[in-house]
Every structure is written in C-alpha cells, then in structure tokens.
Design a protein around this motif. Structure first.
Motif, PDB file in Angstrom:
ATOM      1  N   ALA A  37      35.190  47.486  55.168  1.00 63.06           N
ATOM      2  CA  ALA A  37      33.950  48.048  55.706  1.00 63.06           C
ATOM      3  C   ALA A  37      32.930  46.953  56.005  1.00 63.06           C
ATOM      4  O   ALA A  37      32.279  46.967  57.050  1.00 63.06           O
ATOM      5  CB  ALA A  37      33.373  49.068  54.735  1.00 63.06           C
ATOM      6  N   GLU A  38      32.827  45.998  55.100  1.00 63.64           N
ATOM      7  CA  GLU A  38      31.888  44.887  55.309  1.00 63.64           C
ATOM      8  C   GLU A  38      32.274  44.070  56.540  1.00 63.64           C
ATOM      9  O   GLU A  38      31.416  43.714  57.361  1.00 63.64           O
ATOM     10  CB  GLU A  38      31.879  44.003  54.069  1.00 63.64           C
ATOM     11  N   VAL A  39      33.547  43.799  56.700  1.00 63.66           N
ATOM     12  CA  VAL A  39      34.022  43.035  57.860  1.00 63.66           C
ATOM     13  C   VAL A  39      33.827  43.846  59.135  1.00 63.66           C
ATOM     14  O   VAL A  39      33.435  43.302  60.176  1.00 63.66           O
ATOM     15  CB  VAL A  39      35.491  42.607  57.663  1.00 63.66           C
ATOM     16  N   LEU A  40      34.072  45.155  59.069  1.00 68.59           N
ATOM     17  CA  LEU A  40      33.881  46.004  60.247  1.00 68.59           C
ATOM     18  C   LEU A  40      32.433  46.001  60.721  1.00 68.59           C
ATOM     19  O   LEU A  40      32.170  45.959  61.926  1.00 68.59           O
ATOM     20  CB  LEU A  40      34.349  47.432  59.938  1.00 68.59           C
ATOM     21  N   VAL A  41      31.482  46.039  59.796  1.00 66.76           N
ATOM     22  CA  VAL A  41      30.071  45.963  60.201  1.00 66.76           C
ATOM     23  C   VAL A  41      29.826  44.659  60.958  1.00 66.76           C
ATOM     24  O   VAL A  41      29.166  44.640  61.998  1.00 66.76           O
ATOM     25  CB  VAL A  41      29.116  46.101  58.994  1.00 66.76           C
ATOM     26  N   GLY A  42      30.394  43.558  60.458  1.00 72.86           N
ATOM     27  CA  GLY A  42      30.266  42.280  61.153  1.00 72.86           C
ATOM     28  C   GLY A  42      30.865  42.316  62.543  1.00 72.86           C
ATOM     29  O   GLY A  42      30.290  41.762  63.494  1.00 72.86           O
ATOM     30  N   ASP A  46      29.060  41.880  66.382  1.00 73.56           N
ATOM     31  CA  ASP A  46      29.557  40.617  66.938  1.00 73.56           C
ATOM     32  C   ASP A  46      28.569  40.085  67.985  1.00 73.56           C
ATOM     33  O   ASP A  46      28.222  40.796  68.923  1.00 73.56           O
ATOM     34  CB  ASP A  46      30.929  40.833  67.574  1.00 73.56           C
ATOM     35  N   VAL A  47      28.116  38.864  67.791  1.00 67.95           N
ATOM     36  CA  VAL A  47      27.126  38.292  68.709  1.00 67.95           C
ATOM     37  C   VAL A  47      27.764  37.527  69.858  1.00 67.95           C
ATOM     38  O   VAL A  47      27.075  37.140  70.797  1.00 67.95           O
ATOM     39  CB  VAL A  47      26.123  37.374  67.964  1.00 67.95           C
ATOM     40  N   GLU A  48      29.066  37.316  69.787  1.00 69.25           N
ATOM     41  CA  GLU A  48      29.729  36.510  70.801  1.00 69.25           C
ATOM     42  C   GLU A  48      30.342  37.321  71.937  1.00 69.25           C
ATOM     43  O   GLU A  48      30.494  36.808  73.040  1.00 69.25           O
ATOM     44  CB  GLU A  48      30.802  35.641  70.145  1.00 69.25           C
ATOM     45  N   ASN A  49      30.733  38.570  71.683  1.00 72.56           N
ATOM     46  CA  ASN A  49      31.400  39.330  72.727  1.00 72.56           C
ATOM     47  C   ASN A  49      31.181  40.824  72.513  1.00 72.56           C
ATOM     48  O   ASN A  49      31.539  41.366  71.465  1.00 72.56           O
ATOM     49  CB  ASN A  49      32.905  39.012  72.734  1.00 72.56           C
ATOM     50  N   THR A  50      30.636  41.477  73.523  1.00 73.86           N
ATOM     51  CA  THR A  50      30.345  42.900  73.419  1.00 73.86           C
ATOM     52  C   THR A  50      31.607  43.761  73.385  1.00 73.86           C
ATOM     53  O   THR A  50      31.562  44.885  72.894  1.00 73.86           O
ATOM     54  CB  THR A  50      29.442  43.366  74.569  1.00 73.86           C
TER      55      THR A  50
END
Length: 135
Positions: A37-42, A46-50
């Motif tokens: 869940a924590e990784v999914l929020v990241g 994602d700031v690099e690719n929409t």
C-alpha cells in the motif's frame, strides 16, 4: 512474502516508467498489504511519468476492494492538481472500461467514515469523480 509481491515491490523503484506501470498493476491486488500500500501511494504520486499514476489508479479501481480504494484516497489527499487529474482519469478508465469496475462509490461511502482524515478527504474526491459514471 510471495515472490510475486517481492518482484513487484522491487520493480516499483525502477527508473523505467514501463516497469513502474507493471509494478502498479501487479501490486494492486496486494493493496491490503501495508508495504505494498505504501509503495502504491508512491506510484500513484509518481512525479516522473503520468502513465504510472493513471494506470496504477486504473488497476486499483478495477480491483475495487476497500484497501485498493483507500490507497487511491490517500494519494488523492496528497496529490497536486496535475496528479489528481491523472488519478481521476485512471479511476474513470476503470469505470467505463469494457469490464467496468466493482462499486467504487460504495467503497468511498464506507471510507467516508475512516478514522484517518486524509482518507476521508480523498474518498470525498473520488466520490465526485464517480458521480454520473457507471459504478
């Protein structure tokens, strides 16, 4: 921890946006696992690719479980306007796709009573995205 979960968690930090998209899809069914869940929020933020944001949101909305929608809600509460637009697009893609998605609106109604304020706020956002959409 299963090998599939381990592999998807590792792929989530890849420099390749395509691998991060794959990780988001693969991790969606593990939204009830705190580490996933924590990784999914990241991935949703994602700031690099929409595409990572959009396709991870779509995968989670297709899963449609409370934990999956909760992850989207947490991300929505933190998202900037651009990220929120792509989160909304991903949820919409799941709802109008050929197979549709489980009742995201019902999950949002339940999450509106979540003890965490960010979840309640994000669930309210998702509810507005699903208004008028086949839920």
């Amino acid at each position: 921890m299963t090998s599939g979960l381990k592999a998807a968690l590792a792929e989530a930090s890849s420099p390749s946006w395509m691998q991060r998209v794959r990780a988001g899809r693969d991790l969606a069914s593990f939204a009830d696992v705190p580490e996933a869940a924590e990784v999914l929020v990241g991935l949703l933020l994602d700031v690099e690719n929409t595409a990572v944001t959009r396709q991870t949101a779509e995968a989670l909305a297709r899963v449609g479980t409370m934990p999956a929608i909760r992850v989207i809600a947490l991300a929505a509460a933190e998202a900037d306007d651009n990220q929120a637009d792509w989160l909304q697009t991903g949820v919409h893609d799941a709802l109008v796709g050929p197979d549709g998605a489980p009742d995201v609106a019902a999950a949002c109604r339940k999450l509106a009573r979540d003890p965490e304020e960010a979840v309640r706020r994000g669930a309210a956002d998702i509810s507005t995205w699903t208004d008028g959409t086949r839920c």
